[in-house]
Write a protein that holds these residues in place. Structure first.
Motif, PDB file in Angstrom:
ATOM      1  N   ARG A  44       0.828  -1.203   0.000  1.00  0.00           N
ATOM      2  CA  ARG A  44       0.000   0.000   0.000  1.00  0.00           C
ATOM      3  C   ARG A  44       0.866   1.259   0.000  1.00  0.00           C
ATOM      4  O   ARG A  44       0.619   2.193  -0.777  1.00  0.00           O
ATOM      5  CB  ARG A  44      -0.921   0.005   1.223  1.00  0.00           C
ATOM      6  CG  ARG A  44      -1.962   1.100   1.193  1.00  0.00           C
ATOM      7  CD  ARG A  44      -2.835   1.094   2.435  1.00  0.00           C
ATOM      8  NE  ARG A  44      -4.038   1.887   2.218  1.00  0.00           N
ATOM      9  CZ  ARG A  44      -4.924   2.174   3.168  1.00  0.00           C
ATOM     10  NH1 ARG A  44      -4.756   1.708   4.380  1.00  0.00           N
ATOM     11  NH2 ARG A  44      -5.985   2.902   2.886  1.00  0.00           N
ATOM     12  N   GLY A  45       1.878   1.295   0.848  1.00  0.00           N
ATOM     13  CA  GLY A  45       2.714   2.478   0.953  1.00  0.00           C
ATOM     14  C   GLY A  45       3.535   2.755  -0.292  1.00  0.00           C
ATOM     15  O   GLY A  45       3.574   3.888  -0.789  1.00  0.00           O
ATOM     16  N   ILE A  46       4.189   1.730  -0.816  1.00  0.00           N
ATOM     17  CA  ILE A  46       5.094   1.909  -1.958  1.00  0.00           C
ATOM     18  C   ILE A  46       4.329   2.244  -3.233  1.00  0.00           C
ATOM     19  O   ILE A  46       4.676   3.191  -3.963  1.00  0.00           O
ATOM     20  CB  ILE A  46       5.964   0.651  -2.155  1.00  0.00           C
ATOM     21  CG1 ILE A  46       6.900   0.473  -0.956  1.00  0.00           C
ATOM     22  CG2 ILE A  46       6.768   0.743  -3.451  1.00  0.00           C
ATOM     23  CD1 ILE A  46       7.528  -0.899  -0.861  1.00  0.00           C
ATOM     24  N   PHE A  47       3.268   1.474  -3.535  1.00  0.00           N
ATOM     25  CA  PHE A  47       2.478   1.743  -4.737  1.00  0.00           C
ATOM     26  C   PHE A  47       1.843   3.127  -4.667  1.00  0.00           C
ATOM     27  O   PHE A  47       1.767   3.839  -5.676  1.00  0.00           O
ATOM     28  CB  PHE A  47       1.397   0.669  -4.923  1.00  0.00           C
ATOM     29  CG  PHE A  47       1.856  -0.534  -5.695  1.00  0.00           C
ATOM     30  CD1 PHE A  47       1.474  -0.734  -7.006  1.00  0.00           C
ATOM     31  CD2 PHE A  47       2.681  -1.472  -5.107  1.00  0.00           C
ATOM     32  CE1 PHE A  47       1.894  -1.843  -7.729  1.00  0.00           C
ATOM     33  CE2 PHE A  47       3.119  -2.590  -5.810  1.00  0.00           C
ATOM     34  CZ  PHE A  47       2.727  -2.772  -7.133  1.00  0.00           C
ATOM     35  N   THR A  48       1.384   3.499  -3.482  1.00  0.00           N
ATOM     36  CA  THR A  48       0.755   4.807  -3.322  1.00  0.00           C
ATOM     37  C   THR A  48       1.744   5.933  -3.585  1.00  0.00           C
ATOM     38  O   THR A  48       1.442   6.896  -4.303  1.00  0.00           O
ATOM     39  CB  THR A  48       0.176   4.951  -1.902  1.00  0.00           C
ATOM     40  OG1 THR A  48      -0.871   3.998  -1.722  1.00  0.00           O
ATOM     41  CG2 THR A  48      -0.384   6.351  -1.683  1.00  0.00           C
ATOM     42  N   PHE A  49       2.936   5.820  -3.016  1.00  0.00           N
ATOM     43  CA  PHE A  49       3.931   6.882  -3.214  1.00  0.00           C
ATOM     44  C   PHE A  49       4.321   7.007  -4.685  1.00  0.00           C
ATOM     45  O   PHE A  49       4.455   8.124  -5.205  1.00  0.00           O
ATOM     46  CB  PHE A  49       5.171   6.636  -2.365  1.00  0.00           C
ATOM     47  CG  PHE A  49       6.246   7.653  -2.631  1.00  0.00           C
ATOM     48  CD1 PHE A  49       6.076   8.983  -2.256  1.00  0.00           C
ATOM     49  CD2 PHE A  49       7.412   7.292  -3.299  1.00  0.00           C
ATOM     50  CE1 PHE A  49       7.046   9.936  -2.538  1.00  0.00           C
ATOM     51  CE2 PHE A  49       8.390   8.235  -3.571  1.00  0.00           C
ATOM     52  CZ  PHE A  49       8.207   9.557  -3.190  1.00  0.00           C
ATOM     53  N   VAL A  50       4.495   5.896  -5.368  1.00  0.00           N
ATOM     54  CA  VAL A  50       4.861   5.930  -6.789  1.00  0.00           C
ATOM     55  C   VAL A  50       3.789   6.665  -7.591  1.00  0.00           C
ATOM     56  O   VAL A  50       4.095   7.533  -8.429  1.00  0.00           O
ATOM     57  CB  VAL A  50       5.074   4.505  -7.344  1.00  0.00           C
ATOM     58  CG1 VAL A  50       5.203   4.530  -8.866  1.00  0.00           C
ATOM     59  CG2 VAL A  50       6.315   3.867  -6.725  1.00  0.00           C
ATOM     60  N   ILE A  51       2.523   6.338  -7.344  1.00  0.00           N
ATOM     61  CA  ILE A  51       1.422   7.005  -8.059  1.00  0.00           C
ATOM     62  C   ILE A  51       1.411   8.499  -7.754  1.00  0.00           C
ATOM     63  O   ILE A  51       1.284   9.343  -8.648  1.00  0.00           O
ATOM     64  CB  ILE A  51       0.071   6.367  -7.685  1.00  0.00           C
ATOM     65  CG1 ILE A  51      -0.013   4.942  -8.240  1.00  0.00           C
ATOM     66  CG2 ILE A  51      -1.089   7.217  -8.216  1.00  0.00           C
ATOM     67  CD1 ILE A  51      -1.222   4.166  -7.755  1.00  0.00           C
ATOM     68  N   LEU A  52       1.578   8.840  -6.483  1.00  0.00           N
ATOM     69  CA  LEU A  52       1.511  10.240  -6.070  1.00  0.00           C
ATOM     70  C   LEU A  52       2.661  11.071  -6.625  1.00  0.00           C
ATOM     71  O   LEU A  52       2.445  12.191  -7.105  1.00  0.00           O
ATOM     72  CB  LEU A  52       1.510  10.329  -4.541  1.00  0.00           C
ATOM     73  CG  LEU A  52       0.186   9.995  -3.842  1.00  0.00           C
ATOM     74  CD1 LEU A  52       0.386   9.924  -2.338  1.00  0.00           C
ATOM     75  CD2 LEU A  52      -0.886  11.027  -4.193  1.00  0.00           C
ATOM     76  N   ILE A  53       3.867  10.541  -6.571  1.00  0.00           N
ATOM     77  CA  ILE A  53       5.003  11.334  -7.024  1.00  0.00           C
ATOM     78  C   ILE A  53       4.956  11.544  -8.541  1.00  0.00           C
ATOM     79  O   ILE A  53       5.337  12.604  -9.048  1.00  0.00           O
ATOM     80  CB  ILE A  53       6.351  10.691  -6.590  1.00  0.00           C
ATOM     81  CG1 ILE A  53       7.477  11.724  -6.674  1.00  0.00           C
ATOM     82  CG2 ILE A  53       6.676   9.462  -7.399  1.00  0.00           C
ATOM     83  CD1 ILE A  53       7.329  12.897  -5.740  1.00  0.00           C
ATOM     84  N   LEU A  54       4.457  10.560  -9.290  1.00  0.00           N
ATOM     85  CA  LEU A  54       4.278  10.735 -10.733  1.00  0.00           C
ATOM     86  C   LEU A  54       3.219  11.796 -11.017  1.00  0.00           C
ATOM     87  O   LEU A  54       3.390  12.642 -11.911  1.00  0.00           O
ATOM     88  CB  LEU A  54       3.886   9.400 -11.380  1.00  0.00           C
ATOM     89  CG  LEU A  54       4.974   8.313 -11.427  1.00  0.00           C
ATOM     90  CD1 LEU A  54       4.396   7.007 -11.972  1.00  0.00           C
ATOM     91  CD2 LEU A  54       6.158   8.768 -12.279  1.00  0.00           C
ATOM     92  N   LEU A  55       2.128  11.762 -10.265  1.00  0.00           N
ATOM     93  CA  LEU A  55       1.057  12.745 -10.419  1.00  0.00           C
ATOM     94  C   LEU A  55       1.553  14.150 -10.091  1.00  0.00           C
ATOM     95  O   LEU A  55       1.296  15.106 -10.833  1.00  0.00           O
ATOM     96  CB  LEU A  55      -0.113  12.368  -9.497  1.00  0.00           C
ATOM     97  CG  LEU A  55      -1.339  13.275  -9.517  1.00  0.00           C
ATOM     98  CD1 LEU A  55      -2.040  13.197 -10.871  1.00  0.00           C
ATOM     99  CD2 LEU A  55      -2.316  12.875  -8.411  1.00  0.00           C
ATOM    100  N   MET A  56       2.295  14.270  -9.002  1.00  0.00           N
ATOM    101  CA  MET A  56       2.809  15.575  -8.585  1.00  0.00           C
ATOM    102  C   MET A  56       3.830  16.116  -9.585  1.00  0.00           C
ATOM    103  O   MET A  56       3.807  17.308  -9.925  1.00  0.00           O
ATOM    104  CB  MET A  56       3.445  15.459  -7.198  1.00  0.00           C
ATOM    105  CG  MET A  56       2.479  15.131  -6.079  1.00  0.00           C
ATOM    106  SD  MET A  56       1.370  16.491  -5.679  1.00  0.00           S
ATOM    107  CE  MET A  56       2.434  17.526  -4.690  1.00  0.00           C
TER     108      MET A  56
END
Length: 308
Positions: A44-56
């Motif tokens: 949950r943590g790793i996949f979420t961060f990857v999605i968020l940092i790409l979006l940002m």
């Protein structure tokens, strides 16, 4: 316009809770493939961060600027709240049931109200107390702890469930000071940055990467991150920016309702009469919270007129 704005804030917070309520659909396939609760937290943590940092990086690069001294709050929220509340929550789920896990998690509003009083000096009004009591009672009815109770809950499981509620409450406490300076997206991104670093250092998820060759595992991981994490936390944190921490946490108690409805619609579970009563109580507690804010504004307006 002000009334529409207030309604939008409440709806934003509630929709975030709905996204959380769908989490059982995405966790179950991961358990079926042999992942542990700590592994699922890492996913949950790793996949979420990857999605968020790409979006940002693509659309909100300017919002990545932060003050160095605020990172103690980001790290605190990511490690002491998100990582550990997820672990205790998922562990109770794996040892007993989603219903019990959700119920014990929702001791969180009680901790938020107490901690908000200690740290933010938020008033403990009678209306807020009633809303809390109704929300917790409603949750108990929804998951079946009332009216008949549930026997044979191991003390270890009960303690982990209460700890999940406490750690859940810490998210509001750590993130509240940040909402004055940053968007919900910024707060969520940096929170999950520290969570993902912590989980990479403490879990065995790197040794299990071959499991993601299974389509259902990869889809569950992505949906867990995208729906029940990115959408949920951004919406909830955005609502928190315009609400007292205790009010936002009470509104978020619609999550167990969604969890139960998910079970009925997709997992073949049956909704009993007392669960319907519980849903009504939780919804009424949300109405009480909204109404309290409206009445407070009206009283303030009257006081201003009297002074004039």
């Amino acid at each position: 316009m002000e009334k529409q704005s207030s309604l939008r804030v409440y709806l934003t917070t509630i929709v975030g809770a709905v996204c959380w309520g769908l989490i059982g659909l995405f966790i179950t396939p991961l358990y079926a493939h042999g992942f542990t609760a700590w592994d699922v937290v890492a996913i949950r943590g790793i996949f979420t961060f990857v999605i968020l940092i790409l979006l940002m990086a693509a659309f909100y690069r300017g919002q990545l600027r932060t003050r160095l001294k605020d990172h103690i709050f980001f790290a605190g929220a990511g490690i002491f709240s998100i990582a550990f509340f997820n672990f205790f929550y998922f562990e109770v789920f794996s040892q007993s049931s989603l219903s019990l896990a959700v119920t014990l998690l929702y001791t969180g509003p009680l901790f938020v109200t107490i901690l908000s009083r200690l740290f933010f000096k938020e008033p403990l009004t009678i209306r807020k107390g009633w809303a809390l009591a109704l929300a917790i009672t409603g949750c108990a009815f929804v998951v079946g702890l009332l009216p008949f109770g549930q026997e044979g809950i191991p003390m270890k499981t009960l303690l982990m469930g209460i700890l999940s509620g406490f750690c859940y409450a810490l998210y509001s406490i750590f993130s509240k000071p940040l909402t004055k300076r940053y968007s919900g997206l910024t707060i969520t991104t940096y929170t999950f940055l520290y969570m993902s670093i912590f989980m990479l250092l403490t879990s065995d998820i790197v040794r299990k990467t071959d499991q993601f060759q299974h389509v259902d595992v990869l889809m569950s991981a992505v949906l867990l991150a995208l729906v029940s994490t990115v959408a949920a936390f951004v919406l909830y944190t955005s609502g928190l920016k315009h609400l007292e921490a205790s009010k936002a946490s009470i509104l978020a108690t619609v999550e167990p309702i969604i969890a139960v409805l998910t079970g009925v619609l997709f997992l073949g579970e049956h909704l009993r009469g007392w669960q319907v009563l519980g849903i009504a109580l939780v919804l009424y507690s949300a109405i009480l919270v909204a109404d309290a804010r409206s009445k407070a504004k009206k009283r303030k307006a009257v006081d201003i007129q009297l002074v004039k």
